[in-house]
Design a protein around this motif. Structure first.
Motif, PDB file in Angstrom:
ATOM      1  N   GLU A 193      -2.121  -3.732   8.139  1.00 48.19           N
ATOM      2  CA  GLU A 193      -0.700  -3.645   8.366  1.00 48.19           C
ATOM      3  C   GLU A 193      -0.464  -3.555   9.846  1.00 48.19           C
ATOM      4  O   GLU A 193      -1.400  -3.491  10.777  1.00 48.19           O
ATOM      5  CB  GLU A 193      -0.168  -2.401   7.761  1.00 48.19           C
ATOM      6  N   ALA A 194       0.753  -3.767  10.409  1.00 47.40           N
ATOM      7  CA  ALA A 194       1.018  -3.850  11.971  1.00 47.40           C
ATOM      8  C   ALA A 194       0.817  -2.198  12.213  1.00 47.40           C
ATOM      9  O   ALA A 194       1.134  -1.449  11.661  1.00 47.40           O
ATOM     10  CB  ALA A 194       2.572  -4.283  12.099  1.00 47.40           C
ATOM     11  N   GLU A 195       0.231  -2.379  13.393  1.00 45.14           N
ATOM     12  CA  GLU A 195      -0.243  -1.111  14.080  1.00 45.14           C
ATOM     13  C   GLU A 195       0.446  -1.047  15.793  1.00 45.14           C
ATOM     14  O   GLU A 195       0.560  -2.153  16.168  1.00 45.14           O
ATOM     15  CB  GLU A 195      -1.777  -0.743  14.251  1.00 45.14           C
ATOM     16  N   ASP A 196       0.690   0.271  16.064  1.00 41.71           N
ATOM     17  CA  ASP A 196       1.317   0.236  17.511  1.00 41.71           C
ATOM     18  C   ASP A 196       0.165  -0.257  18.582  1.00 41.71           C
ATOM     19  O   ASP A 196      -1.046  -0.173  18.129  1.00 41.71           O
ATOM     20  CB  ASP A 196       1.861   1.665  17.876  1.00 41.71           C
ATOM     21  N   PHE A 197       0.476  -0.714  19.516  1.00 38.55           N
ATOM     22  CA  PHE A 197      -0.510  -0.960  20.616  1.00 38.55           C
ATOM     23  C   PHE A 197      -0.425   0.184  21.547  1.00 38.55           C
ATOM     24  O   PHE A 197       0.523   1.076  21.768  1.00 38.55           O
ATOM     25  CB  PHE A 197       0.075  -2.223  21.439  1.00 38.55           C
ATOM     26  N   PRO A 198      -1.576   0.376  22.258  1.00 39.31           N
ATOM     27  CA  PRO A 198      -2.833  -0.330  22.238  1.00 39.31           C
ATOM     28  C   PRO A 198      -3.844  -0.230  21.063  1.00 39.31           C
ATOM     29  O   PRO A 198      -3.540   0.845  20.478  1.00 39.31           O
ATOM     30  CB  PRO A 198      -3.599   0.007  23.587  1.00 39.31           C
ATOM     31  N   GLN A 199      -4.493  -0.983  20.740  1.00 40.77           N
ATOM     32  CA  GLN A 199      -5.266  -1.046  19.257  1.00 40.77           C
ATOM     33  C   GLN A 199      -6.782  -1.669  19.463  1.00 40.77           C
ATOM     34  O   GLN A 199      -6.732  -2.311  20.696  1.00 40.77           O
ATOM     35  CB  GLN A 199      -4.735  -1.489  18.072  1.00 40.77           C
ATOM     36  N   ILE A 200      -7.600  -1.006  18.645  1.00 44.52           N
ATOM     37  CA  ILE A 200      -9.177  -1.326  19.241  1.00 44.52           C
ATOM     38  C   ILE A 200      -9.498  -1.719  17.796  1.00 44.52           C
ATOM     39  O   ILE A 200      -9.525  -1.211  16.494  1.00 44.52           O
ATOM     40  CB  ILE A 200      -9.877  -0.079  19.302  1.00 44.52           C
ATOM     41  N   THR A 201     -10.234  -2.931  17.862  1.00 46.59           N
ATOM     42  CA  THR A 201     -10.637  -3.615  16.546  1.00 46.59           C
ATOM     43  C   THR A 201     -12.347  -4.036  16.941  1.00 46.59           C
ATOM     44  O   THR A 201     -12.622  -4.307  17.950  1.00 46.59           O
ATOM     45  CB  THR A 201     -10.199  -5.213  16.232  1.00 46.59           C
ATOM     46  N   LEU A 202     -12.943  -3.623  15.809  1.00 46.12           N
ATOM     47  CA  LEU A 202     -14.589  -3.805  15.692  1.00 46.12           C
ATOM     48  C   LEU A 202     -15.094  -4.735  15.084  1.00 46.12           C
ATOM     49  O   LEU A 202     -14.659  -4.910  13.876  1.00 46.12           O
ATOM     50  CB  LEU A 202     -15.268  -2.361  15.759  1.00 46.12           C
ATOM     51  N   GLN A 203     -16.076  -5.662  15.450  1.00 47.33           N
ATOM     52  CA  GLN A 203     -16.841  -6.528  14.448  1.00 47.33           C
ATOM     53  C   GLN A 203     -18.425  -6.419  14.870  1.00 47.33           C
ATOM     54  O   GLN A 203     -18.489  -6.572  16.284  1.00 47.33           O
ATOM     55  CB  GLN A 203     -16.136  -7.622  14.057  1.00 47.33           C
TER      56      GLN A 203
END
Length: 119
Positions: free
Chosen positions: A23-33
């Motif tokens: 879902e949409a999240e507030d910024f800033p955000q951190i994604t990992l892969q």
């Protein structure tokens, strides 16, 4: 390994997720892969220490926000030593870029880490 990195970055106070946000999240955000992984082997079988390359994207509305959070992410992970399954994290590279969608410009810092961990 995934749980250790997530646990280290969650206290920074921004949304963190492996893969992509549902879902949409507030910024800033951190994604990992996880980008790649290598298992060590001995003459008696698989070793207990593995190495992975993990990409961490820090997305924010401003360049300064993305830059500062990416530094904090890097400092946080590079201080992990023998923490749970994680043996050590090393930053390999850092790239900055912009992502323009629907008229919005999202600033991104993409960090690559070498992560050594116990299986």
């Amino acid at each position: 390994m995934e749980e250790g990195i997530y646990a280290a970055l969650s206290p920074l106070g921004h949304p963190v997720v492996w893969g992509a946000f549902d879902e949409a999240e507030d910024f800033p955000q951190i994604t990992l892969q996880q980008i790649s992984g290598v298992a060590s082997h001995t003459l008696t079988g698989r070793g207990d220490i593995e190495t992975a390359r993990v990409q961490i994207n820090v997305d924010a509305e401003t360049y300064i926000e993305a830059r500062d959070l990416s530094r904090l992410v890097s400092e946080t992970l590079e201080t992990l030593r023998n923490s749970g399954a994680i043996v050590r994290c090393y930053e390999l590279s850092r790239r900055s870029m912009n992502d323009a969608t629907d008229g919005d410009i999202i600033r991104r810092f993409s960090l690559d880490f070498k992560v050594r961990y116990r299986t």
